[in-house]
Design a protein around this motif. Sequence first.
Motif, PDB file in Angstrom:
ATOM      1  N   VAL A 177      -5.773  -8.242  -3.926  1.00 42.65           N
ATOM      2  CA  VAL A 177      -6.620  -8.633  -5.054  1.00 42.65           C
ATOM      3  C   VAL A 177      -8.065  -8.699  -4.577  1.00 42.65           C
ATOM      4  O   VAL A 177      -8.358  -9.364  -3.578  1.00 42.65           O
ATOM      5  CB  VAL A 177      -6.176 -10.004  -5.616  1.00 42.65           C
ATOM      6  N   PRO A 178      -9.001  -8.016  -5.254  1.00 41.50           N
ATOM      7  CA  PRO A 178     -10.402  -8.070  -4.813  1.00 41.50           C
ATOM      8  C   PRO A 178     -11.009  -9.443  -5.027  1.00 41.50           C
ATOM      9  O   PRO A 178     -10.602 -10.197  -5.911  1.00 41.50           O
ATOM     10  CB  PRO A 178     -11.084  -7.016  -5.703  1.00 41.50           C
ATOM     11  N   GLY A 179     -11.997  -9.768  -4.176  1.00 48.55           N
ATOM     12  CA  GLY A 179     -12.779 -10.987  -4.349  1.00 48.55           C
ATOM     13  C   GLY A 179     -12.214 -12.211  -3.678  1.00 48.55           C
ATOM     14  O   GLY A 179     -12.799 -13.276  -3.746  1.00 48.55           O
ATOM     15  N   GLN A 180     -11.070 -12.088  -2.973  1.00 50.73           N
ATOM     16  CA  GLN A 180     -10.446 -13.271  -2.408  1.00 50.73           C
ATOM     17  C   GLN A 180     -10.944 -13.547  -0.998  1.00 50.73           C
ATOM     18  O   GLN A 180     -11.435 -12.658  -0.307  1.00 50.73           O
ATOM     19  CB  GLN A 180      -8.931 -13.116  -2.404  1.00 50.73           C
ATOM     20  N   GLY A 207      -4.183 -14.519  -4.751  1.00 54.72           N
ATOM     21  CA  GLY A 207      -5.522 -14.636  -4.199  1.00 54.72           C
ATOM     22  C   GLY A 207      -5.810 -16.044  -3.754  1.00 54.72           C
ATOM     23  O   GLY A 207      -5.124 -16.998  -4.139  1.00 54.72           O
ATOM     24  N   LEU A 262     -11.101 -17.988  -4.736  1.00 61.90           N
ATOM     25  CA  LEU A 262     -11.860 -17.186  -5.689  1.00 61.90           C
ATOM     26  C   LEU A 262     -12.797 -18.110  -6.478  1.00 61.90           C
ATOM     27  O   LEU A 262     -12.365 -19.122  -7.017  1.00 61.90           O
ATOM     28  CB  LEU A 262     -10.913 -16.470  -6.654  1.00 61.90           C
ATOM     29  N   GLU A 269     -15.234 -16.811  -8.859  1.00 62.08           N
ATOM     30  CA  GLU A 269     -15.710 -16.181 -10.084  1.00 62.08           C
ATOM     31  C   GLU A 269     -14.589 -16.120 -11.110  1.00 62.08           C
ATOM     32  O   GLU A 269     -13.462 -15.713 -10.796  1.00 62.08           O
ATOM     33  CB  GLU A 269     -16.233 -14.769  -9.802  1.00 62.08           C
ATOM     34  N   ASP A 285     -14.147 -14.093 -13.566  1.00 62.95           N
ATOM     35  CA  ASP A 285     -13.649 -12.730 -13.762  1.00 62.95           C
ATOM     36  C   ASP A 285     -12.630 -12.360 -12.689  1.00 62.95           C
ATOM     37  O   ASP A 285     -11.634 -11.674 -12.976  1.00 62.95           O
ATOM     38  CB  ASP A 285     -14.807 -11.731 -13.741  1.00 62.95           C
ATOM     39  N   ASP A 286     -12.863 -12.790 -11.440  1.00 64.52           N
ATOM     40  CA  ASP A 286     -11.905 -12.502 -10.373  1.00 64.52           C
ATOM     41  C   ASP A 286     -10.589 -13.251 -10.610  1.00 64.52           C
ATOM     42  O   ASP A 286      -9.498 -12.713 -10.361  1.00 64.52           O
ATOM     43  CB  ASP A 286     -12.486 -12.903  -9.014  1.00 64.52           C
ATOM     44  N   LEU A 287     -10.683 -14.495 -11.063  1.00 66.12           N
ATOM     45  CA  LEU A 287      -9.478 -15.264 -11.342  1.00 66.12           C
ATOM     46  C   LEU A 287      -8.667 -14.622 -12.461  1.00 66.12           C
ATOM     47  O   LEU A 287      -7.450 -14.426 -12.337  1.00 66.12           O
ATOM     48  CB  LEU A 287      -9.846 -16.699 -11.706  1.00 66.12           C
ATOM     49  N   GLY A 327      -8.774 -11.576 -13.399  1.00 56.19           N
ATOM     50  CA  GLY A 327      -8.274 -10.294 -12.913  1.00 56.19           C
ATOM     51  C   GLY A 327      -6.993 -10.428 -12.113  1.00 56.19           C
ATOM     52  O   GLY A 327      -6.056  -9.640 -12.286  1.00 56.19           O
ATOM     53  N   GLN A 328      -6.930 -11.443 -11.233  1.00 57.09           N
ATOM     54  CA  GLN A 328      -5.709 -11.599 -10.445  1.00 57.09           C
ATOM     55  C   GLN A 328      -4.539 -12.042 -11.321  1.00 57.09           C
ATOM     56  O   GLN A 328      -3.396 -11.621 -11.112  1.00 57.09           O
ATOM     57  CB  GLN A 328      -5.915 -12.576  -9.295  1.00 57.09           C
TER      58      GLN A 328
END
Length: 427
Positions: A151-154, A195, A198, A200, A202-204, A206-207
């Motif tokens: 997952v990105p951003g983690q 993740g 996190l 942000e 949006d990142d949350l 997203g995951q």
Amino acid sequence: MELLAERPAGLADLPGDLAGLPTPAYVYDLAEVRRNHRRLDSALPRGTGLLYSLKANPHPDVLGALRETGARPEVCSSGELRAALEAGWPGAQVLYTGPAKRDAEIAAALRAGVREFSVDSPHAITQLDRLAGEAGVRARYLLRVNDDQPVPGQGLAMTGVPSQFGADTGWILAEPTRFAGGEHAEASGLHLYMGTNLTEVDDLVGQFRRALGTAARLREALAPHGVRFRTLDLGGGFGAPFAKEGTAVELPGLREGLEALLAEELPGWRENGPEVVFESGRYLVGTAGTLVTAVLDVKRSHGKDIVVLESGINHLGGMSGMRRLPPLSPRLLGPGGPPALDALVAGPLCTPLDTWTRNGKLPELSPGDLVAVPNVGAYGLCASLVAFLGHPLPAEVVVDGDRPGAPARTSRVELVRTTDPASADRL
């Protein structure tokens, strides 16, 4: 690293003079724990559940405050289970996780009333089924999933990489019968922790979107084998500052984003299930803790300022102190003044590895000055090398900002070595 304030942040309401504190000391404010729970609970969809991950901080007063909020416990060891039970949670409310468990741990948990476990492999399912049968009970398990991609951003990869955590999505899809449960252990849902840390929204979102998409694929594959999901644990990963200045992360729009996502992916889930739960450790307690420690010595060595503290890698930083992870450079708060030192900041251990930073821009300091590291209520003392070289553990001091007249409560953990081979079988 800098020293900024006249008094360490977060301690303005501490009863008495800081000079009266036993140091080094981790100080936890229960009012901040409650505020963080209210903030996170209000950011999650109505009707979802929230688990507290004891690995972040198992202090009994912290656990008591969280139990009163309605949070349920997630544990991953016999010690954490003992702490949850002693804090007043019944075993039936506990989720027991972890990538591998000894027979004695599972048997003891079953005796304590635990009925829900997270498992990571067919072997773990067979093990739980066997032990539940021997205990004459029926257990449930959430199948932990290691998804196809990270997952990105983690802050730390928890999925999509080779890992002891979870069964690969492709493995479950290819051999669903191996994950479908046994006579005494029922497959009741999924554990989709994807993740960590996190910050942000949006990142949350997203995951969680990824998690729900994976859950739909697995539900379709497992349904022909009699599996019906009663619980979806979507994990968490809600970020918080660590060993630096900052406040709890605000989460604007998270509830609305998750409400829309759940309505899209799980229509009618409130009425027909499954139960949706989230997990949090660092977000709930991270900003509630401050490490207060004293300066032991100040000197110069080969043209470099040296500041030696009571606390070092044994009290903060965990394995980062042994270079297993990137080293910390914690923010120190304490007596104000213009920068006068460009210091190597070290702890008291008899090893050159015991450093927090080599370039601390600090004001003048003297032995006996108190400094503090903010936002270490999560993964502070409980993640530190407390037994390294046998130095005493810090005291833990609990204050309650909602009750300014209440006295501070001080306790100290003692390390006990046991040679009793049966101790692992006892809670």
